[in-house]
Design a protein around this motif. Structure first.
Motif, PDB file in Angstrom:
ATOM      1  N   LYS A   1     -77.232-139.455  21.497  1.00  0.00           N
ATOM      2  CA  LYS A   1     -77.399-140.819  22.022  1.00  0.00           C
ATOM      3  C   LYS A   1     -76.269-141.126  22.997  1.00  0.00           C
ATOM      4  O   LYS A   1     -75.094-140.855  22.710  1.00  0.00           O
TER       5      LYS A   1
ATOM      6  N   GLY B   1     -76.880-153.531  20.495  1.00  0.00           N
ATOM      7  CA  GLY B   1     -76.344-152.257  20.001  1.00  0.00           C
ATOM      8  C   GLY B   1     -77.403-151.401  19.319  1.00  0.00           C
ATOM      9  O   GLY B   1     -77.104-150.372  18.704  1.00  0.00           O
TER      10      GLY B   1
ATOM     11  N   ASP C   1     -78.168-147.269  18.825  1.00  0.00           N
ATOM     12  CA  ASP C   1     -77.587-146.437  17.757  1.00  0.00           C
ATOM     13  C   ASP C   1     -78.611-146.254  16.645  1.00  0.00           C
ATOM     14  O   ASP C   1     -78.766-145.163  16.090  1.00  0.00           O
TER      15      ASP C   1
ATOM     16  N   LYS D   1     -68.100-152.746  16.910  1.00  0.00           N
ATOM     17  CA  LYS D   1     -69.411-152.479  17.517  1.00  0.00           C
ATOM     18  C   LYS D   1     -69.633-151.027  17.897  1.00  0.00           C
ATOM     19  O   LYS D   1     -70.640-150.702  18.523  1.00  0.00           O
TER      20      LYS D   1
HETATM   21 MG    MG Z   1     -73.172-149.764  21.280  1.00  0.00          MG
END
Ligand code: MG
Ligand code: ADP
Ligand code: ASP
Length: 419
Positions: free
Chosen positions: A7, A152, A155, A210
């Motif tokens: 990723k 976010g 992820d 984060k």
């Molecule tokens: Mg992130």
């Protein structure tokens, strides 16, 4: 064929040169014999820009259209990454969420995975494609609308694919070379961890670190995904970065293992609320219905002993994400207008931040709270709200002291050294 999930976050695909750099890392794994699922974020800053456009257009936006807009950043990167790989003679194809299809719930902007069927990607790998580039952060609801997974969220896409495709590993490439004892950008003494337990990472993430989205750690823990955080800007190999793993696999045993912060907090106080059974339900029910994520709650004796209602009164304080203040205010004002709650005043403080210490060792060690409070007091930081759980202590403080508090706590628990 063994399979890897790789990723790349926003800064790792911020421009064409960086996409190329990421693609080279992918190519290297293909040359080592892996099929690769690449999950990409939007180019850095893109999602913020899209969110800004939505908020300017419609302050209390329709969540379906929010998702339609903010999911688009990832589509661009997915196509560009596939093209870049093709230019390097790596057979690659891009996939938007609906094409896989990544099936999620219909909670827009906070959707959860229902199912990631393997057939379509497996068929492409069987045709000889070596890489599937999947747009992170997005899916499709049972109603057929585009959803997103919360900020976010790429992820979490990565970990979910690693689980669904039984990947050998899920590598999260980002702009730091691993998980640190605290954000290395605000504490120069932050130390990189070789390993961190799922549970600690889960707390750190949910308290604001984060580097990984909370939900991604939850999924990794549940499906035993071998999850690694590493730098997209450095040369890396199997030993690079930080491994998120079971508690039993970690030698290091500090009482506190990390400090997290969240600057996006707001504190709201309902002044002089009637103190009677059911009042908390009358306040937090409408907030929940409005989709407000209430975090810390304190009920205090009211400083005022008068008010619009006789009898005993209380003040009710809670914290929530700063971008939900408008929603929260509306829910409370509507409930007041409908007569289901009575209060004199709604005080909103948007200049607060939350700082937390986390450690599995806190289960068996006393004294962490007093060390924490002393360290903050020594620096003149006033605590507004406190919350604790088995492996964390959080405080709400003035935002202007946030960095100072993080550094003071990092020092107080001697996190710069491993033992
Ligand atoms: Mg992130
Ligand atoms: P990406 O765009 O790759 O997803 P993010 O910005 O979401 O990257 O996450 C990486 C950032 O997380 C780092 O730049 C760092 O500032 C921040 N961060 C916060 N806490 C930590 C921590 N404990 N360890 C490492 N990074 C952290
Ligand atoms: N682009 C999305 C965000 O900025 C998702 C992600 O990067 O993980 O929140």
């Amino acid at each position: 064929m063994p399979l890897l999930v790789m990723k790349f976050g926003g800064t790792s695909v911020a421009d064409l040169a960086r996409i190329r750099n990421a693609a080279e890392k992918v190519k290297r794994e293909v040359e080592r014999g892996y099929d690769v699922i690449v999950i990409v974020s939007a180019m850095s800053g893109k999602t913020n820009e899209l969110v800004g456009w939505v908020e300017q257009t419609s302050p209390l936006f329709d969540a379906r259209e929010y998702d339609a807009v903010v999911s688009s950043g990832e589509n661009v990167t997915a196509g560009l990454m596939a093209l870049t790989l093709q230019e390097m003679d790596v057979p690659a194809r891009s996939w938007q969420g609906w094409q896989v299809p990544i099936r999620t719930t219909s909670q827009h902007s906070a959707a959860r995975f229902l199912e990631i069927p393997r057939e379509n990607l497996d068929a492409k790998f069987a045709e000889g494609f070596k890489v599937a580039v999947v747009a992170g952060f997005q899916g499709v609801s049972p109603e057929g609308r585009i959803t997103t997974l919360g900020r976010g969220g790429s992820d979490t896409t990565a970990v979910a694919f690693a689980a669904a495709f039984a990947a050998e590993r899920c590598d999260i490439y980002t702009d730091v070379d691993g998980v640190y004892t605290t954000d290395p950008r605000i504490a120069s003494k932050a130390r990189k961890l070789e390993k961190i337990a799922y549970e600690e990472m889960l707390e750190l993430a949910s308290l604001g670190a984060k580097v990984l989205q909370t939900r991604s750690v939850e999924l990794a823990m549940r499906y035993k995904v071998k999850l690694r955080v590493l730098s997209s800007f450095e040369d890396t190999d199997e030993t690079s970065g930080t491994l998120v793993c079971d508690e039993e696999d970690i030698m290091e045993s500090k009482v506190v293992s990390g400090v997290a912060y969240s600057r996006d907090e707001a504190k709201m106080t309902l002044v002089t609320v009637e103190d009677r059974p059911g009042v908390a339900a009358a306040i937090f029910g409408p907030l929940a219905e409005a989709g407000v994520n209430v975090d810390m709650i304190v009920q205090n004796i009211s400083e005022k002993d008068y008010g619009s209602h006789p009898g005993s009164v209380t003040d009710m304080t809670f914290s929530c994400p700063i971008n939900q203040v408008a929603r929260a205010r509306k829910a409370l004002e509507d409930a007041k207008a409908a007569g289901s709650i009575v209060y004199d005043e709604l005080v909103v403080d948007t200049e607060v931040a939350k700082v937390s210490v986390v450690g599995i060792g806190m289960r068996s060690h006393a004294g962490v709270a007093s060390t924490m409070f002393q360290a903050l007091a020594a620096d003149g930081v006033n605590i507004k709200v406190i919350a604790t759980s088995e492996i964390k202590i959080s405080v709400l403080i003035d935002r202007k002291y946030m960095e100072l508090a993080v550094q003071a706590l990092h020092d107080a628990f001697a996190l710069e050294t491993a033992n």
